[in-house]
Design a protein around this motif. Structure first.
Motif, short mmCIF file in Angstrom:
data_model
loop_
_atom_site.label_atom_id
_atom_site.label_comp_id
_atom_site.label_asym_id
_atom_site.label_seq_id
_atom_site.Cartn_x
_atom_site.Cartn_y
_atom_site.Cartn_z
N HIS A 121 -59.76 -1.97 -72.66
CA HIS A 121 -59.16 -0.64 -72.59
C HIS A 121 -57.76 -0.72 -73.19
O HIS A 121 -56.84 -1.25 -72.58
N VAL A 122 -57.60 -0.22 -74.41
CA VAL A 122 -56.30 -0.22 -75.09
C VAL A 122 -55.58 1.04 -74.64
O VAL A 122 -56.00 2.16 -74.93
N ARG A 123 -54.47 0.87 -73.92
CA ARG A 123 -53.83 2.01 -73.26
C ARG A 123 -52.32 1.84 -73.19
O ARG A 123 -51.77 0.85 -73.65
N GLY A 124 -51.68 2.84 -72.58
CA GLY A 124 -50.25 2.79 -72.35
C GLY A 124 -49.92 2.16 -71.01
O GLY A 124 -50.81 1.91 -70.18
N ALA A 125 -48.63 1.94 -70.79
CA ALA A 125 -48.19 1.32 -69.54
C ALA A 125 -48.49 2.21 -68.34
O ALA A 125 -48.78 1.72 -67.25
N HIS A 126 -48.42 3.54 -68.54
CA HIS A 126 -48.75 4.49 -67.47
C HIS A 126 -50.17 4.99 -67.71
O HIS A 126 -50.45 5.61 -68.73
N ALA A 127 -51.05 4.72 -66.78
CA ALA A 127 -52.45 5.15 -66.92
C ALA A 127 -52.93 5.71 -65.60
O ALA A 127 -52.86 5.04 -64.57
N ALA A 128 -53.40 6.96 -65.64
CA ALA A 128 -53.92 7.58 -64.42
C ALA A 128 -55.39 7.22 -64.24
O ALA A 128 -56.10 6.89 -65.19
N GLY A 129 -55.84 7.25 -63.01
CA GLY A 129 -57.27 7.12 -62.74
C GLY A 129 -57.79 5.72 -62.49
O GLY A 129 -58.95 5.55 -62.14
N ARG A 130 -56.96 4.68 -62.70
CA ARG A 130 -57.36 3.30 -62.43
C ARG A 130 -58.73 2.99 -63.05
O ARG A 130 -59.61 2.40 -62.43
N LEU A 131 -58.90 3.37 -64.31
CA LEU A 131 -60.20 3.26 -64.96
C LEU A 131 -60.69 1.82 -65.02
O LEU A 131 -61.84 1.52 -64.66
N THR A 132 -59.85 0.91 -65.49
CA THR A 132 -60.28 -0.48 -65.64
C THR A 132 -60.69 -1.08 -64.30
O THR A 132 -61.75 -1.72 -64.18
N GLU A 133 -59.88 -0.86 -63.28
CA GLU A 133 -60.18 -1.41 -61.95
C GLU A 133 -61.50 -0.86 -61.41
O GLU A 133 -62.29 -1.59 -60.80
N ARG A 134 -61.75 0.42 -61.65
CA ARG A 134 -62.98 1.03 -61.14
C ARG A 134 -64.21 0.54 -61.90
O ARG A 134 -65.29 0.40 -61.32
N LEU A 135 -64.04 0.25 -63.18
CA LEU A 135 -65.15 -0.33 -63.94
C LEU A 135 -65.48 -1.72 -63.43
O LEU A 135 -66.66 -2.08 -63.26
N VAL A 136 -64.46 -2.52 -63.18
CA VAL A 136 -64.69 -3.87 -62.64
C VAL A 136 -65.39 -3.78 -61.29
O VAL A 136 -66.33 -4.54 -61.00
N ALA A 137 -64.96 -2.83 -60.45
CA ALA A 137 -65.59 -2.66 -59.15
C ALA A 137 -67.05 -2.26 -59.28
O ALA A 137 -67.87 -2.56 -58.40
N ALA A 138 -67.40 -1.60 -60.40
CA ALA A 138 -68.78 -1.20 -60.64
C ALA A 138 -69.59 -2.30 -61.32
O ALA A 138 -70.75 -2.08 -61.69
N GLY A 139 -68.98 -3.47 -61.51
CA GLY A 139 -69.69 -4.59 -62.09
C GLY A 139 -69.66 -4.66 -63.60
O GLY A 139 -70.45 -5.39 -64.21
N ILE A 140 -68.74 -3.94 -64.23
CA ILE A 140 -68.61 -3.95 -65.69
C ILE A 140 -67.42 -4.81 -66.07
O ILE A 140 -66.32 -4.66 -65.51
N ASP A 141 -67.62 -5.70 -67.01
CA ASP A 141 -66.57 -6.61 -67.46
C ASP A 141 -65.58 -5.84 -68.33
O ASP A 141 -65.86 -5.53 -69.49
N ALA A 142 -64.45 -5.47 -67.75
CA ALA A 142 -63.45 -4.66 -68.46
C ALA A 142 -62.06 -5.20 -68.15
O ALA A 142 -61.81 -5.72 -67.06
N ARG A 143 -61.19 -5.06 -69.11
CA ARG A 143 -59.80 -5.49 -68.93
C ARG A 143 -58.89 -4.54 -69.70
O ARG A 143 -59.34 -3.87 -70.65
N ALA A 144 -57.63 -4.47 -69.31
CA ALA A 144 -56.67 -3.58 -69.96
C ALA A 144 -55.80 -4.36 -70.93
O ALA A 144 -55.46 -5.52 -70.69
N LEU A 145 -55.44 -3.70 -72.03
CA LEU A 145 -54.47 -4.23 -72.97
C LEU A 145 -53.45 -3.13 -73.22
O LEU A 145 -53.78 -2.09 -73.79
#
Length: 242
Positions: A121-145
């Motif tokens: 997930h290529v994003r800014g320092a401020h990100a709403a919704g905790r998308l990466t964390e929620r994907l990981v919790a759902a079992g999807i291999d995701a990380r933020a950059l």
């Protein structure tokens, strides 16, 4: 000045504000537009994408620009928050898929399709919704950059002058953070304008009402530019009828 000739105050980052101003004039006709960003996009030094990634996640066109600055590989699949971001991703060489326009729709798309990771997930320092964390919790291999910062800025003198007029001002708000920043600025301004506030989503409206409980923003039916312009039309019509 009647509400139908209300000026517009755009407070989103400069490039997006200029693009939206063009769309707005095409839809609503010539009118005064003051662009006074309360968030400045500041790219971070480019870093290389991790090796062996399965795809990308973009929640804004700024993330796509960050990817391009990395010399991003062409042909990678990219899951995008909406069609405007998907268009930018395609222009950057990605095989882009658009979700329904907000982070929740993007989360649902990814959870349902379960693409092979790792996803970045290529994003800014401020990100709403905790998308990466929620994907990981759902079992999807995701990380933020984090590719850029979103630095807050005060409203400029042109914006303050607009708010000091005894005239209606259309104020479209596109993110919860910008809504809070603008509300804080308005609280310190000798406000004489009649604000016609429009919000891109319920979350944006809540952020505004948290600081200005008496206001009732007009909320876009969908989180995209066309729906925001429709909300602005409704706000103008309501002001005319009042």
């Amino acid at each position: 000045m009647p509400p139908t000739t209300a000026a517009v105050l755009l407070t989103r980052p400069k490039a997006q504000a200029e693009d939206f101003a063009d769309q707005l004039r095409a839809a609503l006709g010539p009118r005064e537009v003051v662009i006074a960003p309360v968030i400045e996009i500041v790219p971070r030094p480019a870093t290389a994408l991790p090796a062996g990634i399965g795809g990308l996640i973009f929640t804004s066109v700024n993330g796509v620009a960050g990817f391009a600055a990395m010399g991003g590989r062409r042909g990678l699949p990219a899951w995008c928050v909406g069609e405007a971001t998907a268009r930018a991703a395609r222009a950057a060489g990605c095989d882009a898929i658009a979700a329904g326009g907000d982070a929740e729709a993007l989360l649902q798309l990814l959870v349902q399709s379960r693409p092979e990771g790792p996803l970045v997930h290529v994003r800014g320092a401020h990100a709403a919704g905790r998308l990466t964390e929620r994907l990981v919790a759902a079992g999807i291999d995701a990380r933020a950059l984090v590719a850029y910062d979103q630095n807050s800025r005060a409203l400029d003198s042109a914006a303050h002058a607009l708010l000091a007029r005894e005239a209606p001002v259309l104020l479209p708000l596109f993110s919860p953070r910008s809504a809070r920043l603008v509300a804080a600025e308005v609280a310190q301004t000798p406000l004489r304008a009649r604000l016609l506030v429009c919000a891109l989503s319920q979350a944006v409206a809540r952020a505004w009402r948290d600081m200005r409980p008496a206001d009732a923003p007009e909320i876009a039916a969908r989180p995209d530019a066309a729906a925001m312009i429709a909300a602005m039309r409704r706000a103008l019509a309501a002001a005319d009828a009042a």
